[in-house]
Design a protein around this motif. Structure first.
Motif, PDB file in Angstrom:
ATOM      1  N   VAL A 199       0.838  -1.206   0.000  1.00  0.00           N
ATOM      2  CA  VAL A 199       0.000   0.000   0.000  1.00  0.00           C
ATOM      3  C   VAL A 199       0.870   1.253   0.000  1.00  0.00           C
ATOM      4  O   VAL A 199       0.620   2.218  -0.729  1.00  0.00           O
ATOM      5  N   GLY A 200       1.908   1.270   0.840  1.00  0.00           N
ATOM      6  CA  GLY A 200       2.802   2.423   0.882  1.00  0.00           C
ATOM      7  C   GLY A 200       3.474   2.673  -0.451  1.00  0.00           C
ATOM      8  O   GLY A 200       3.611   3.826  -0.900  1.00  0.00           O
ATOM      9  N   THR A 201       3.880   1.596  -1.117  1.00  0.00           N
ATOM     10  CA  THR A 201       4.518   1.735  -2.433  1.00  0.00           C
ATOM     11  C   THR A 201       3.547   2.317  -3.459  1.00  0.00           C
ATOM     12  O   THR A 201       3.917   3.184  -4.271  1.00  0.00           O
ATOM     13  N   LEU A 202       2.284   1.856  -3.431  1.00  0.00           N
ATOM     14  CA  LEU A 202       1.286   2.381  -4.362  1.00  0.00           C
ATOM     15  C   LEU A 202       1.012   3.863  -4.118  1.00  0.00           C
ATOM     16  O   LEU A 202       0.867   4.645  -5.065  1.00  0.00           O
ATOM     17  N   VAL A 203       0.921   4.271  -2.840  1.00  0.00           N
ATOM     18  CA  VAL A 203       0.670   5.682  -2.516  1.00  0.00           C
ATOM     19  C   VAL A 203       1.802   6.567  -3.035  1.00  0.00           C
ATOM     20  O   VAL A 203       1.577   7.622  -3.644  1.00  0.00           O
ATOM     21  N   ILE A 204       3.029   6.140  -2.805  1.00  0.00           N
ATOM     22  CA  ILE A 204       4.185   6.907  -3.278  1.00  0.00           C
ATOM     23  C   ILE A 204       4.177   7.000  -4.803  1.00  0.00           C
ATOM     24  O   ILE A 204       4.446   8.060  -5.384  1.00  0.00           O
ATOM     25  N   ALA A 205       3.842   5.887  -5.460  1.00  0.00           N
ATOM     26  CA  ALA A 205       3.797   5.887  -6.922  1.00  0.00           C
ATOM     27  C   ALA A 205       2.729   6.857  -7.441  1.00  0.00           C
ATOM     28  O   ALA A 205       2.952   7.585  -8.416  1.00  0.00           O
ATOM     29  N   LEU A 206       1.573   6.890  -6.767  1.00  0.00           N
ATOM     30  CA  LEU A 206       0.510   7.805  -7.182  1.00  0.00           C
ATOM     31  C   LEU A 206       0.921   9.266  -6.988  1.00  0.00           C
ATOM     32  O   LEU A 206       0.649  10.122  -7.840  1.00  0.00           O
ATOM     33  N   TRP A 235       4.335  14.543 -11.492  1.00  0.00           N
ATOM     34  CA  TRP A 235       4.808  14.563 -12.875  1.00  0.00           C
ATOM     35  C   TRP A 235       3.739  15.125 -13.811  1.00  0.00           C
ATOM     36  O   TRP A 235       4.029  15.936 -14.691  1.00  0.00           O
ATOM     37  N   ALA A 236       2.476  14.667 -13.617  1.00  0.00           N
ATOM     38  CA  ALA A 236       1.393  15.106 -14.498  1.00  0.00           C
ATOM     39  C   ALA A 236       1.143  16.604 -14.376  1.00  0.00           C
ATOM     40  O   ALA A 236       0.908  17.294 -15.371  1.00  0.00           O
ATOM     41  N   VAL A 237       1.206  17.145 -13.133  1.00  0.00           N
ATOM     42  CA  VAL A 237       0.887  18.552 -12.909  1.00  0.00           C
ATOM     43  C   VAL A 237       2.010  19.473 -13.366  1.00  0.00           C
ATOM     44  O   VAL A 237       1.774  20.524 -13.969  1.00  0.00           O
ATOM     45  N   PRO A 257       3.474  25.228 -17.049  1.00  0.00           N
ATOM     46  CA  PRO A 257       2.524  24.415 -16.265  1.00  0.00           C
ATOM     47  C   PRO A 257       1.385  25.276 -15.735  1.00  0.00           C
ATOM     48  O   PRO A 257       1.615  26.372 -15.209  1.00  0.00           O
ATOM     49  N   LEU A 258       0.163  24.810 -15.900  1.00  0.00           N
ATOM     50  CA  LEU A 258      -1.000  25.570 -15.439  1.00  0.00           C
ATOM     51  C   LEU A 258      -0.956  25.781 -13.935  1.00  0.00           C
ATOM     52  O   LEU A 258      -1.398  26.820 -13.432  1.00  0.00           O
ATOM     53  N   ALA A 259      -0.403  24.818 -13.208  1.00  0.00           N
ATOM     54  CA  ALA A 259      -0.383  24.895 -11.745  1.00  0.00           C
ATOM     55  C   ALA A 259       0.471  26.045 -11.236  1.00  0.00           C
ATOM     56  O   ALA A 259       0.240  26.563 -10.142  1.00  0.00           O
ATOM     57  N   THR A 260       1.486  26.457 -12.001  1.00  0.00           N
ATOM     58  CA  THR A 260       2.400  27.504 -11.538  1.00  0.00           C
ATOM     59  C   THR A 260       2.203  28.825 -12.273  1.00  0.00           C
ATOM     60  O   THR A 260       3.018  29.746 -12.115  1.00  0.00           O
ATOM     61  N   ALA A 261       1.157  28.957 -13.068  1.00  0.00           N
ATOM     62  CA  ALA A 261       0.919  30.196 -13.802  1.00  0.00           C
ATOM     63  C   ALA A 261       0.678  31.350 -12.829  1.00  0.00           C
ATOM     64  O   ALA A 261      -0.019  31.196 -11.818  1.00  0.00           O
TER      65      ALA A 261
END
Length: 311
Positions: free
Chosen positions: A92-99, A105-107, A143-147
């Motif tokens: 579970v911890g590995t999956l959370v970190i991966a997400l 990366w996406a943002v 990046p839209l997040a940092t505009a």
């Protein structure tokens, strides 16, 4: 697992160990008995070539107690559950970190959430969406997040004086949204030979070729300074629409001495811009009650005065 559970497991482990020890003792005793018998009948066995001494069959081995076998299985299941719990938290911890890493990366790095354009909203009469986009100068490809939304807002307000307020926000996944509210003219003032629109805050923001009908002119004896314009705008914005159409111009002698020159040559002494809403209501009532007078004084709205002469 609590202390009680640990004691039970220890007892079961001891029981299994004792059972195994007892089985070994039985094997030793059985082996000893066979050894004695073989020694006593050694010559006889050798004398009979048709017989042979093979290993003990499974049928002759001692049977494992059913309760012991059940305890062994239960113990094995508990051990497996403990191992699974440990691995489950790790998975579970590995999956959370991966997400989280995938979201970052996406943002911030993917082209999917980069700025690709500007959307403009609002009722605009003096400007256009094209002009808003031009002055907004939204950085495409970032990046839209940092505009920088505040910078976009400042550029629009500084470039388009007819815009009163701007709300800039992110429109996911790839646009900057600009909501525009234009200024509302309440009067017209002549500055440098040009007719300019004046809003309720005293801000000059638009050029007219011809003064529009329904908006009073503002004349300032003290010049077009900001204080005079602000006082004149406060008075003009307090006038009801039907009354504003009847005003030829607002005369500003000082900030405490403002008057309205009506189109029918009547005059209204207004005073300062304080209590302008109340003064407007009193003036409308006076004009209905005494339509034939030439001068109305509402500088003290609680004690209005009228007279037959303008002076």
């Amino acid at each position: 697992m609590g202390e009680k559970g640990s004691d039970i497991e220890i007892a079961e482990a001891l029981e299994i160990a004792q059972s195994a020890s007892g089985e070994r003792e039985i094997d030793l005793e059985t082996t000893g008995v066979r050894s004695s018998e073989e020694a006593a009948a050694g010559s006889a066995d050798s004398a009979e070539p048709g017989e042979s001494n093979g290993p003990v069959s499974e049928a002759d081995a001692p049977a494992v107690d059913a309760a012991t076998l059940k305890s062994r299985k239960a113990f094995a299941r508990r051990q497996w559950r403990r191992r699974w719990l440990a691995w489950r938290y790790l998975i579970v911890g590995t999956l959370v970190i991966a997400l989280l890493l995938g979201g970052i990366w996406a943002v911030y790095f993917s082209t999917w959430l980069q700025v690709k354009g500007t959307s403009v909203h609002g009722t605009m009469k003096m400007t256009s969406a094209k002009e808003v986009v031009e002055f907004a100068a939204v950085p495409v490809g970032e990046p839209l997040a940092t505009a920088d939304l505040e910078a976009v807002q400042v550029r629009v307000l500084n470039g388009l004086p007819m815009v009163r307020s701007v709300n800039v926000s992110r429109e996911w996944p790839d646009k900057i949204r600009v909501d525009v509210t234009e200024r509302t003219p309440v009067a017209v003032v002549s500055i440098g030979g040009r007719l300019r629109a004046l809003d309720e805050t005293g801000t000059v923001f638009w050029n007219y070729k011809k003064a529009p009908a329904g908006l009073p002119m503002v004349n300032t004896v003290t010049g077009t300074n900001s204080d005079a314009l602000r006082e004149a705008a406060a008075v003009a914005s307090a006038l009801p629409a039907d009354l504003a159409k009847r005003v030829d111009h607002v005369e500003v002698t000082t900030v405490d001495s403002i008057s309205l020159e009506m189109r029918n040559d009547k005059r209204v002494v207004w005073g300062s811009s304080a209590q302008s809403d109340t003064k407007a209501d009193v003036l409308v009532a006076l004009m209905k009650a005494e339509p034939d007078v030439a001068r109305y004084d509402v500088s003290v709205p609680g004690q209005p005065v009228t007279s037959k002469s303008v002076g």
